[in-house]
Design an enzyme around this catalytic site. Structure first.
Site, PDB file in Angstrom:
ATOM      1  N   LYS A 114       0.850  -1.193   0.000  1.00  0.00           N
ATOM      2  CA  LYS A 114       0.000   0.000   0.000  1.00  0.00           C
ATOM      3  C   LYS A 114       0.879   1.234   0.000  1.00  0.00           C
ATOM      4  CE  LYS A 114      -4.471   0.981   0.324  1.00  0.00           C
ATOM      5  NZ  LYS A 114      -5.605   0.097  -0.027  1.00  0.00           N
ATOM      6  N   ASP A 154      -6.715   4.330  -4.798  1.00  0.00           N
ATOM      7  CA  ASP A 154      -7.369   4.143  -3.499  1.00  0.00           C
ATOM      8  C   ASP A 154      -8.058   5.477  -3.181  1.00  0.00           C
ATOM      9  OD1 ASP A 154      -7.527   2.012  -1.281  1.00  0.00           O
ATOM     10  OD2 ASP A 154      -6.982   3.782  -0.139  1.00  0.00           O
TER      11      ASP A 154
HETATM   12  N1  GLU Z   1      -7.297   0.177  -3.314  1.00  0.00           N
HETATM   13  C1  GLU Z   1      -8.052  -1.012  -3.561  1.00  0.00           C
HETATM   14  C2  GLU Z   1      -8.152  -1.850  -2.295  1.00  0.00           C
HETATM   15  O1  GLU Z   1      -8.006  -1.357  -1.211  1.00  0.00           O
HETATM   16  C3  GLU Z   1      -7.553  -1.795  -4.757  1.00  0.00           C
HETATM   17  C4  GLU Z   1      -6.132  -2.180  -4.755  1.00  0.00           C
HETATM   18  C5  GLU Z   1      -5.659  -2.758  -6.068  1.00  0.00           C
HETATM   19  O2  GLU Z   1      -6.451  -2.842  -7.004  1.00  0.00           O
HETATM   20  O3  GLU Z   1      -4.497  -3.109  -6.157  1.00  0.00           O
HETATM   21  O4  GLU Z   1      -8.452  -3.011  -2.351  1.00  0.00           O
END
Ligand code: GLU
Length: 425
Positions: A114, A154
């Site tokens: 993340k 995100d």
């Molecule tokens: N931000 C999204 C999540 O929290 C997607 C992350 C992604 O697609 O890599 O799941």
């Protein structure tokens, strides 16, 4: 969402503690060996970057950004990048850990990661955001890549930011176009159809499965949705189209309520025009806190973390909670909800649709052949339904709550892969 902001300022964010607690519970139940517990409990890498951005007024401002990666046991790291004034390293670590278990629950060949930048995108111009994004991308470039760690959108980032990141990194590589570097891109740059709706659609499939299990019907069910961003607004569309009645919706400025039902399209149009759902005609004004305690069948926290806590969990009246946000429930609240027989579809399952279609996007990018929307949605349904079944089986077999069941499903998968890989050197 003021409560979260306040807690973050005071350093009282519960999400990391909650993620670790459920990992420990799962590890205990699975009788995981100590060496694996120590390895999997903490991320592999936590990067903090501090970098300057020239603002429109000519002044230079410094920003702090993060990228956290879990041990890449199942595959490359995967996870979004959020822009938020309260983002901290702890928050990003918690979100990376949740991504790790989310990818494993969904059966994807990824580990968790993340990123985040502490900034207030609502007060920045497009030019400032572009310069910030490009510089942040350059700062984390040494540790990302299509086979290493693949960012995505995100909170307060979208396909626009992903396009800037691909462009920046490709400039660092003689113009080599690397679509597999990030997901959630614009369609013309190798994005996938169905990615934008994927988080909500995945949550919708989970809701259908949960209701089937509970012998409830979606038609006529009442729904309250906290947060009206990407996840919350598409979820509203899917449940309304399936015949449910949306009685409340909120965003960061407050909420609206009408026991006779709200039309998501009209609310969306109002929000586009005014910037908020508050003030929508034909509805009463409520607070975000009140929304969580409404009498309803389904509650969908779709905003930020730590929204359901020990003080309001005893007052929740929903029968089913579909966690479209990451980490909306603290561990104390979770115990109370379980005790009160409220069926929780935990975040690492409920919102795994987003990263699942990110996986499809990455696959399509790799062989440069793109699927139609039907194929994406159909495959998503298969992945989500199977993931739900795996977690439900674990829940019934081990008589544990759904969150512990989801963590057990995920941790056992990662542990098995870690054992198979062995140790270097
Ligand atoms: N931000 C999204 C999540 O929290 C997607 C992350 C992604 O697609 O890599 O799941």
């Amino acid at each position: 969402m003021a409560a979260t902001t306040e807690a973050k300022r005071k350093g009282e964010l519960k999400m990391l503690e909650t993620a670790r607690y459920f990992f420990d519970e799962a590890a205990k139940k699975l009788k995981l060996e100590d060496s694996l517990i120590e390895l999997l409990r903490y991320p592999k890498r936590r990067l903090i970057v501090n970098f300057p951005v020239r603002m429109d007024n000519g002044k230079v401002m410094n920003f702090e950004g993060y990228r956290v990666q879990c041990h890449p046991v199942l595959g490359p790291g995967k996870g979004g990048i959020r822009y938020h004034p309260d983002t901290t390293l702890d928050e990003v670590e918690a979100l990376a850990v949740l991504m790790n278990w989310k990818c494993a629950v969904a059966g994807l060949p990824f580990s968790g990661a993340k990123g985040g930048v502490r900034c207030n995108p609502k007060e920045m111009s497009v030019g400032e955001l572009e310069r910030l994004t490009r510089r942040y991308a350059a700062e984390i470039a040494p540790i990302i890549g299509p086979d290493v760690d693949i960012p995505a959108p995100d909170v307060y980032t979208s396909s626009r930011e992903m396009a800037w990141i691909v462009d920046t990194i490709s400039m660092h590589h003689n113009g080599e176009f690397m679509p597999g570097l990030v997901t959630g891109k614009p369609i013309l740059l190798g994005g996938s159809l169905g990615r934008e709706t994927a988080t909500a659609r995945g949550g919708f499939f989970c809701t259908l499965e949960a209701l089937k299990h509970l012998n409830m019907k979606l038609e006529g069910a009442t729904v309250a949705i906290q947060g009206f961003g990407n996840a919350g607004s598409y979820y509203a569309q899917f449940v309304q189209e399936a015949g449910a009645k949306i009685i409340a919706i909120s965003d960061s400025k407050g909420g609206i309520y009408n026991s006779k039902g709200l039309d998501y399209k009209a609310v969306l149009a109002f929000k586009k025009e005014t910037g908020t759902v508050v003030g929508f005609k034909g509805a009463d004004k409520i607070t975000n806190e009140e929304l969580l305690e409404l009498q309803c069948d389904i509650l969908a926290p779709s905003a930020l973390e730590d929204q359901l806590h020990e003080r309001n969990a005893p007052k929740v009246k929903a029968k089913v909670i579909c966690e479209l946000a990451n980490g909306p429930t603290t561990k104390e609240a979770d115990a109370i909800l379980h005790e009160r027989n409220i069926f929780v579809i935990p975040d690492i399952l409920a919102n795994a649709g987003g990263v699942t279609v990110s996986y499809f996007e990455w696959v399509q990018d790799r062989y440069r052949y793109f699927w139609d929307a039907e194929r994406v949605d159909e495959r998503l349904k298969i992945f989500m339904t199977e993931a739900f079944k795996r977690v439900l089986d674990m829940h019934l077999k081990h008589k544990v709550d759904m969150r512990t069941a989801a963590f057990m499903t995920a941790v056992s998968r990662v542990a098995e892969a870690a054992r198979a890989r062995g140790m270097y050197p």
